[in-house]
Design a protein around this motif. Structure first.
Motif, short mmCIF file in Angstrom:
data_model
loop_
_atom_site.label_atom_id
_atom_site.label_comp_id
_atom_site.label_asym_id
_atom_site.label_seq_id
_atom_site.Cartn_x
_atom_site.Cartn_y
_atom_site.Cartn_z
N HIS A 1 0.88 -1.80 0.05
CA HIS A 1 -0.09 0.47 0.07
C HIS A 1 1.83 1.33 -0.01
CE1 HIS A 1 -3.79 1.86 0.65
NE2 HIS A 1 -3.38 3.21 1.49
N TRP B 1 -4.58 2.23 -12.24
CA TRP B 1 -4.58 1.15 -11.83
C TRP B 1 -3.88 1.47 -10.82
CZ3 TRP B 1 -0.70 -1.36 -9.70
CH2 TRP B 1 -0.59 -2.77 -9.55
N GLU C 1 -6.85 1.34 -8.10
CA GLU C 1 -7.23 1.04 -7.80
C GLU C 1 -7.22 -0.38 -6.80
OE1 GLU C 1 -8.44 -0.81 -11.80
OE2 GLU C 1 -10.26 0.83 -12.00
N PHE C 2 -5.27 -0.04 -7.09
CA PHE C 2 -4.79 -1.40 -6.07
C PHE C 2 -5.06 -0.51 -4.68
CE2 PHE C 2 -1.05 -2.10 -4.16
CZ PHE C 2 -1.05 -3.49 -4.05
N LEU D 1 -7.48 1.38 -3.83
CA LEU D 1 -9.02 0.57 -2.64
C LEU D 1 -8.29 -0.40 -2.06
CD1 LEU D 1 -11.09 2.37 -4.83
CD2 LEU D 1 -11.10 3.52 -2.82
N ARG D 2 -8.42 -1.38 -2.91
CA ARG D 2 -8.12 -3.19 -2.64
C ARG D 2 -7.26 -3.99 -1.64
NH1 ARG D 2 -7.80 -3.04 -8.25
NH2 ARG D 2 -5.19 -4.25 -7.80
N SER D 3 -6.45 -3.07 -1.64
CA SER D 3 -5.03 -2.98 -1.00
C SER D 3 -5.16 -2.61 0.79
CB SER D 3 -3.40 -2.24 -1.05
OG SER D 3 -3.50 -1.03 -1.77
N VAL E 1 -8.24 -2.53 2.50
CA VAL E 1 -9.14 -3.84 2.77
C VAL E 1 -8.79 -4.28 4.00
CG1 VAL E 1 -10.86 -5.84 2.59
CG2 VAL E 1 -11.05 -3.58 1.18
N PHE F 1 -6.22 -8.07 2.46
CA PHE F 1 -5.71 -8.49 1.43
C PHE F 1 -4.14 -8.90 1.36
CE2 PHE F 1 -2.84 -6.09 -1.71
CZ PHE F 1 -3.09 -6.49 -3.02
N ALA G 1 -1.52 -9.63 -2.07
CA ALA G 1 -1.08 -8.76 -3.21
C ALA G 1 -1.18 -10.29 -3.95
CB ALA G 1 -0.13 -8.28 -3.78
N GLU H 1 0.46 -8.63 -9.47
CA GLU H 1 0.46 -7.30 -9.12
C GLU H 1 1.25 -6.94 -8.37
OE1 GLU H 1 -4.36 -6.55 -7.25
OE2 GLU H 1 -2.80 -8.24 -5.82
#
Length: 79
Positions: free
Chosen positions: A8, A35, A38-39, A41-43, A45, A48, A50, A54
């Motif tokens: 992150h 990209w 979006e990464f 936002l995912r990371s 959570v 998470f 990877a 990624e």
């Protein structure tokens, strides 16, 4: 520091470098920023993890930014 937070921070740093270098031409800047956003936002959570692709993309993006002479902040290596 967990791996997730390391990724992150790395992505946050890359995004800041890309966004701050407005006077330097960077191919596909908007796509790269999207990209990374979006990464991030995912990371963010909890839980998470990877995947290898990624992590490879983050490393490749760092190399791409350097190759295009974007001033970069110092980042801990992911390799």
């Amino acid at each position: 520091m967990s791996l997730a937070s390391k990724y992150h921070l790395y992505a946050t740093s890359l995004l800041a470098d890309i966004q701050s270098a407005t006077d330097v031409f960077l191919p596909r800047r908007d796509d790269l920023a999207r990209w990374l956003t979006e990464f991030l936002l995912r990371s963010a959570v909890k839980g998470f993890h990877a995947d290898a692709a990624e992590v490879e993309n983050l490393i490749a993006l760092d190399a791409f930014v350097r190759l295009n002479l974007i001033p970069v902040t110092r980042r801990e290596s992911l390799a």
